[in-house]
Scaffold this active site. Structure first.
Site, short mmCIF file in Angstrom:
data_model
loop_
_atom_site.label_atom_id
_atom_site.label_comp_id
_atom_site.label_asym_id
_atom_site.label_seq_id
_atom_site.Cartn_x
_atom_site.Cartn_y
_atom_site.Cartn_z
N GLY A 132 0.78 -1.24 0.00
CA GLY A 132 0.00 0.00 0.00
C GLY A 132 0.81 1.28 0.00
N GLY A 150 2.59 2.52 -2.61
CA GLY A 150 2.58 3.21 -3.90
C GLY A 150 3.57 2.67 -4.92
CE LYS A 151 5.52 -2.75 -3.19
NZ LYS A 151 4.51 -2.25 -2.23
CB SER A 152 1.28 -1.04 -8.40
OG SER A 152 1.64 -2.34 -7.99
CE1 TYR A 153 -1.01 7.32 -9.14
CE2 TYR A 153 1.07 8.10 -8.20
CZ TYR A 153 -0.13 8.36 -8.85
OH TYR A 153 -0.43 9.63 -9.25
CG ASP A 189 4.77 -3.17 -9.32
OD1 ASP A 189 5.16 -2.72 -8.22
OD2 ASP A 189 3.57 -3.28 -9.62
N GLY A 197 4.45 -5.99 -2.16
CA GLY A 197 4.84 -5.34 -0.91
C GLY A 197 5.01 -6.31 0.25
#
Length: 268
Positions: free
Chosen positions: A5, A7-10, A153, A156
């Site tokens: 949660g 923000g890695k994929s974002y 990516d 988490g």
């Protein structure tokens, strides 16, 4: 790298109108190819996309063909580890790569947890194979320079008490944490060997993720790691752990050389 949660994929893929690093990188690459008007240089771009789910490799460009145990990771003595039977698709423009990414993203394994409604349940690797062919018209020869760009990516790191996972979600979380621990061990071992004559054993084979990224971590590569952290005070311990992870990674110094055939270089 970072906790669930954060923000890695974002950051890597983007969301809606906000483009992530992968589409921005691809757009810039094709922009530079268009600007190069030389007739003596040819470019070829190929793309593949995979995910590592529960230590098994899945082809996101061809998700229908699921092999028992996943795709196999083999090793080429010259280029390092690779995935056998992975779809590698040639692309000629940014629109083509964008379309492939959309298809690949639809096939990714995501699920809701207490901390993230669209939590990645697998590590995703988008690989670009970029070949630059230089034509020597006077000598009637051509030479290739090849780059492999791994845009990763990571899923988490998570605590089951915070995410409220059970059953399959809990198994996925265990597999994610195990592979991230293996990645941390490799980074620590590589950082320890910096400036020392005696080489330490680097446990690349402890996880599919580290084995596949062997060249990116400690081989002929330039590597950047983005540490994604949460601003919430309840995540203080995870934030501190992520920053320590990033600090360890900063100590690794790789020396990258151009990938070209030494015989062709000698002829040139």
């Amino acid at each position: 790298y970072g906790q669930t949660g954060s923000g890695k994929s974002y950051s890597m893929v983007g969301y809606g109108a906000d483009k992530g690093i992968i589409p921005i990188c691809c757009e810039e690459m094709f922009s530079r190819i268009r600007r190069d008007t030389s007739t003596d240089v040819k470019f070829k771009v190929e793309a593949s996309m995979l995910e590592i789910y529960n230590e098994q490799v899945r082809d996101l460009f061809n998700p229908g063909t699921v092999k028992t145990g996943g795709l196999k990771v083999r090793e080429n003595p010259k280029t390092g580890p690779y995935v056998e039977d992975l779809s590698v698709i040639p692309v000629s423009d940014y629109q083509g790569i964008e379309q492939l990414m959309d298809e690949g993203n639809k096939a990714r394994t995501i699920a809701a947890t207490n901390m993230n409604a669209t939590s990645s349940r697998a590590h995703t690797v988008f690989q670009i194979i970029f070949t630059q062919t230089l034509i020597h018209r006077g000598k009637g020869t051509a030479s290739d320079k090849v780059s492999r760009i791994n845009l990763v990516d990571l899923a988490g790191s998570e605590r089951s008490s915070a995410t409220g996972t059970s059953g399959d979600r809990l198994k996925e979380g265990c597999a994610i944490n195990k592979s991230l621990t293996a990645l941390g061990s490799c980074i620590s071992a590589l950082a320890e060997t910096q400036g020392k004559k005696r080489r330490m054993h680097v446990p690349y084979r402890d996880s599919v993720l580290t084995w596949l990224l062997k060249e990116s971590l400690g081989g002929n590569a330039k590597t950047a790691l983005i540490a994604a952290i949460s601003p919430a005070d309840i995540n203080f311990e995870e934030t501190l752990s992520t920053l320590r992870y990033a600090d360890r990674a900063k100590q690794i110094k790789n020396t990258a050389i151009v990938n070209e055939d030494p015989n062709q270089k000698l002829i040139r």
